[in-house]
Design a protein around this motif. Structure first.
Motif, short mmCIF file in Angstrom:
data_model
loop_
_atom_site.label_atom_id
_atom_site.label_comp_id
_atom_site.label_asym_id
_atom_site.label_seq_id
_atom_site.Cartn_x
_atom_site.Cartn_y
_atom_site.Cartn_z
N PRO A 10 7.59 -2.24 -1.40
CA PRO A 10 7.86 -3.25 -2.43
C PRO A 10 7.67 -2.70 -3.85
O PRO A 10 6.78 -1.87 -4.09
CB PRO A 10 6.82 -4.34 -2.14
N ASP A 11 8.50 -3.15 -4.76
CA ASP A 11 8.25 -2.97 -6.19
C ASP A 11 7.52 -4.22 -6.63
O ASP A 11 8.14 -5.24 -6.96
CB ASP A 11 9.57 -2.79 -6.93
N GLY A 67 4.71 0.14 -6.57
CA GLY A 67 5.73 -0.24 -7.52
C GLY A 67 5.81 0.70 -8.70
O GLY A 67 5.07 1.69 -8.80
N LEU A 68 6.69 0.38 -9.62
CA LEU A 68 6.91 1.16 -10.82
C LEU A 68 5.88 0.81 -11.88
O LEU A 68 5.12 -0.16 -11.76
CB LEU A 68 8.32 0.91 -11.35
N GLY A 69 5.88 1.60 -12.95
CA GLY A 69 4.98 1.29 -14.05
C GLY A 69 5.25 -0.08 -14.65
O GLY A 69 4.32 -0.77 -15.08
N GLN A 70 6.51 -0.45 -14.68
CA GLN A 70 6.91 -1.80 -15.06
C GLN A 70 7.64 -2.43 -13.88
O GLN A 70 8.61 -1.84 -13.40
CB GLN A 70 7.84 -1.77 -16.28
N PRO A 97 -0.66 3.58 -6.06
CA PRO A 97 -0.18 4.96 -6.00
C PRO A 97 1.11 5.12 -6.78
O PRO A 97 1.79 4.13 -7.12
CB PRO A 97 0.05 5.18 -4.50
N SER A 98 1.48 6.36 -7.06
CA SER A 98 2.77 6.63 -7.65
C SER A 98 3.88 6.09 -6.75
O SER A 98 3.77 6.10 -5.51
CB SER A 98 2.95 8.14 -7.84
N GLU A 99 4.96 5.64 -7.36
CA GLU A 99 6.11 5.18 -6.59
C GLU A 99 6.73 6.30 -5.76
O GLU A 99 7.48 6.04 -4.81
CB GLU A 99 7.17 4.57 -7.50
N VAL A 100 6.42 7.56 -6.12
CA VAL A 100 6.94 8.71 -5.36
C VAL A 100 6.19 8.87 -4.04
O VAL A 100 6.76 9.28 -3.03
CB VAL A 100 6.84 10.00 -6.20
N THR A 141 -2.93 -2.95 -15.16
CA THR A 141 -3.80 -2.49 -16.24
C THR A 141 -4.10 -3.59 -17.25
O THR A 141 -5.16 -3.58 -17.88
CB THR A 141 -3.16 -1.29 -16.97
N GLY A 142 -3.19 -4.55 -17.39
CA GLY A 142 -3.42 -5.62 -18.34
C GLY A 142 -4.06 -6.86 -17.75
O GLY A 142 -4.30 -7.83 -18.47
N HIS A 143 -4.36 -6.83 -16.46
CA HIS A 143 -4.90 -8.04 -15.81
C HIS A 143 -6.29 -8.36 -16.36
O HIS A 143 -7.17 -7.50 -16.40
CB HIS A 143 -4.96 -7.84 -14.30
N PRO A 144 -6.54 -9.60 -16.74
CA PRO A 144 -7.84 -9.94 -17.34
C PRO A 144 -9.01 -9.83 -16.38
O PRO A 144 -10.17 -9.77 -16.82
CB PRO A 144 -7.64 -11.39 -17.81
N ASP A 145 -8.76 -9.82 -15.08
CA ASP A 145 -9.84 -9.76 -14.12
C ASP A 145 -10.11 -8.34 -13.61
O ASP A 145 -10.88 -8.16 -12.67
CB ASP A 145 -9.55 -10.68 -12.93
#
Length: 498
Positions: free
Chosen positions: A41-42, A211-214, A181-184, A221-225
């Motif tokens: 999954p992405d 998934g991808l970085g986006q 992990p990396s998508e690769v 990384t931006g998740h508040p928890d």
């Protein structure tokens, strides 16, 4: 190696594979054959939120908070034993994902249990102190408590070993983890998580989103928890993560890029040095952050070292990573191969002299494989892009220096500071130069060694914090200071006679 029917994997949350909220999938390619052998999954922001909430529940409400240090240690040991039992399988998965030599991936899989055993021991060591005070009738002590939910983001070059670098101290400290992990290279991490869950890891302690970085990386990384981000990867991505983390003051540890100097003095044992140069840049197809990609050679032996390095590079057997006769496998992805070939052309355009390689390699039976010949550029100057920018491929840039001061100046003239090598039989020079190099690791008369008990990380733009060693455990804890009154209690501050 053929697998005509790609296997579909889900996300790993609460100790089970689950389907994502959306339908977006990513192909996982075998870089040696070009085939798609798996799909993952992405993950969407909704999927990431589900994984983080699972980790938060496990940290705050589930069985995990009640685990004693001894319980966590036993669990880490069991995970290590299970990895050893599945080492062949985990190695095979990683080879299929990133095209590294099987013997290297198998060696890393066999080494991973030692990391878990090491942190099992540290989990039971005292992390606090009793502190002498300037006050009477008071005791002060400190304790270290787990940070909370950790986002562990790993690269494609050594996906499981570098996960162990994060997971060992995180679990030892009592944190919970969402790994991305990396998508690769996602499949090996998913399988590892399944194996770890089978060892008795409580649900939610280790979750995996792919998934991808986006959008998935940004959502994590931006998740508040999320309380801490542990990242290994490029400096550019690390800078972006640090910026995001700064908005909510998340803790970060960043193991980033390098352009490491490998310095050969005239008095070095040249046979040994060339062996180290070859291992430093062509091991793992040059796809390692610690690669000795800038080779600095003193005038008196420069031509000899260049000639021998070129000869050795031409002799390296590039081939099927599953074949024991192969000495170098593939580049991990099509995008990375294009990057390597781009830098080869840039080096030529900038005036570097091609001494060996410099083109894709053809491997019989693998026409779609992502192979490139080990490459040596001579007469490189430190202002060339090939000497300043990280390539992450099997390209050696050989620079000339005349004196010790000159070598140190060139070595430190970089935005990076991850590692360095010094080759000399003069013991005073060895220690003198190593002390002047701005690098997190310096190898003297060896190269590309690491271990669970020794810290690894970089100066400057090569990172923040250290992995491995006892101090890594502190990266996953908060320190609390506790004051205890052993006297007659607190007197009225506004009536001292009372």
């Amino acid at each position: 190696m053929s697998n005509p029917l790609p296997r579909h994997y889900g996300l790993f949350i609460d100790n089970e594979f689950v389907e994502p909220a959306g339908d977006d999938l990513l192909d996982v390619d075998n870089p040696a054959t070009g085939e798609v052998w798996a799909r993952v999954p992405d993950a969407s922001a909704e999927d990431v939120d589900r994984a983080v909430r699972s980790a938060r529940r496990a940290f705050s409400e589930g069985d995990w908070p009640g685990y004693r240090a001894a319980d966590r240690a036993k669990l880490l040991i069991r995970i290590g034993e299970a990895v050893a039992e599945h080492a062949e399988e985990l190695a095979d998965l990683q080879v299929r994902e990133n095209g590294k030599l099987h013997r290297e991936m198998y060696g890393q899989a066999k080494l991973m249990p030692e990391y878990f055993n090491y942190y099992a021991g540290l989990a039971q060591q005292p992390l606090g102190h009793t502190n002498p005070l300037h006050l009477s009738d008071m005791i002060n002590y400190t304790v270290r408590e787990p940070l909370g939910v950790v986002a562990a983001i790993t690269p494609w070059n050594s996906p499981l070993l570098l996960l162990a670098w994060k997971l060992g101290p995180a679990l030892a400290a009592g944190c919970t983890v969402v790994a991305k992990p990396s998508e690769v290279t996602p499949v090996s991490t998913l399988r590892f998580a399944e194996i770890a869950a089978g060892c008795g890891l409580p649900p939610g302690v280790l979750n995996v989103v792919t998934g991808l970085g986006q959008p998935s990386g940004a959502a994590l990384t931006g998740h508040p928890d999320v309380d801490k981000i542990a990242f290994t990867g490029s400096t550019a991505t690390g800078q972006a993560i640090a910026s995001v983390a700064g908005r909510t003051l998340k803790r970060v540890s960043l193991e980033l890029g390098g352009k490491s100097p490998n310095i050969v003095f005239e008095d070095a044992d040249l046979d040994s040095a060339v062996n180290g140069l070859v291992a430093g840049i062509f091991g793992a197809s040059g796809q390692t952050c610690m690669a000795g990609s800038r080779i600095l050679v003193q005038d008196g032996v420069y031509d000899r070292v260049v000639d021998e390095l070129a000869r050795r590079a031409e002799a390296i057997v590039v081939g099927d990573p599953t074949d024991a006769a192969s000495q170098m496998g593939t580049i991990a992805s099509r995008a990375q191969l294009e990057k390597v070939l781009h830098y080869i052309q840039v080096a030529k355009d900038d005036g570097a002299r091609l001494a060996a390689g410099g083109e894709p390699a053809t491997v019989p039976g693998l026409p779609n494989g992502l192979f490139v010949r080990p490459t040596v550029f001579a007469d490189v100057t430190n202002d060339m892009k090939i000497a300043r920018e990280e390539v992450f491929g099997p390209i050696a840039s050989v620079l000339r220096f005349d004196s010790e001061d000159d070598a140190v100046r060139i070595a430190n003239d970089t935005e990076f500071g991850l590692a360095a090598g010094v080759w000399t039989q003069n013991v005073q020079r060895a220690h003198r130069v190593s002390g002047r190099l701005r690098a997190g690791t310096v190898w003297i008369n060896n190269y590309r060694k690491s271990g669970y008990s020794t810290p690894f990380g970089g100066y400057k733009q090569s990172g923040i914090g250290r992995e491995n060693g006892p101090d890594a455990l502190r990266e996953y804890t908060e320190e609390k200071s506790v004051w205890v009154d052993t006297g007659q209690g607190v007197k009225d501050p506004f009536n001292p006679r009372a």
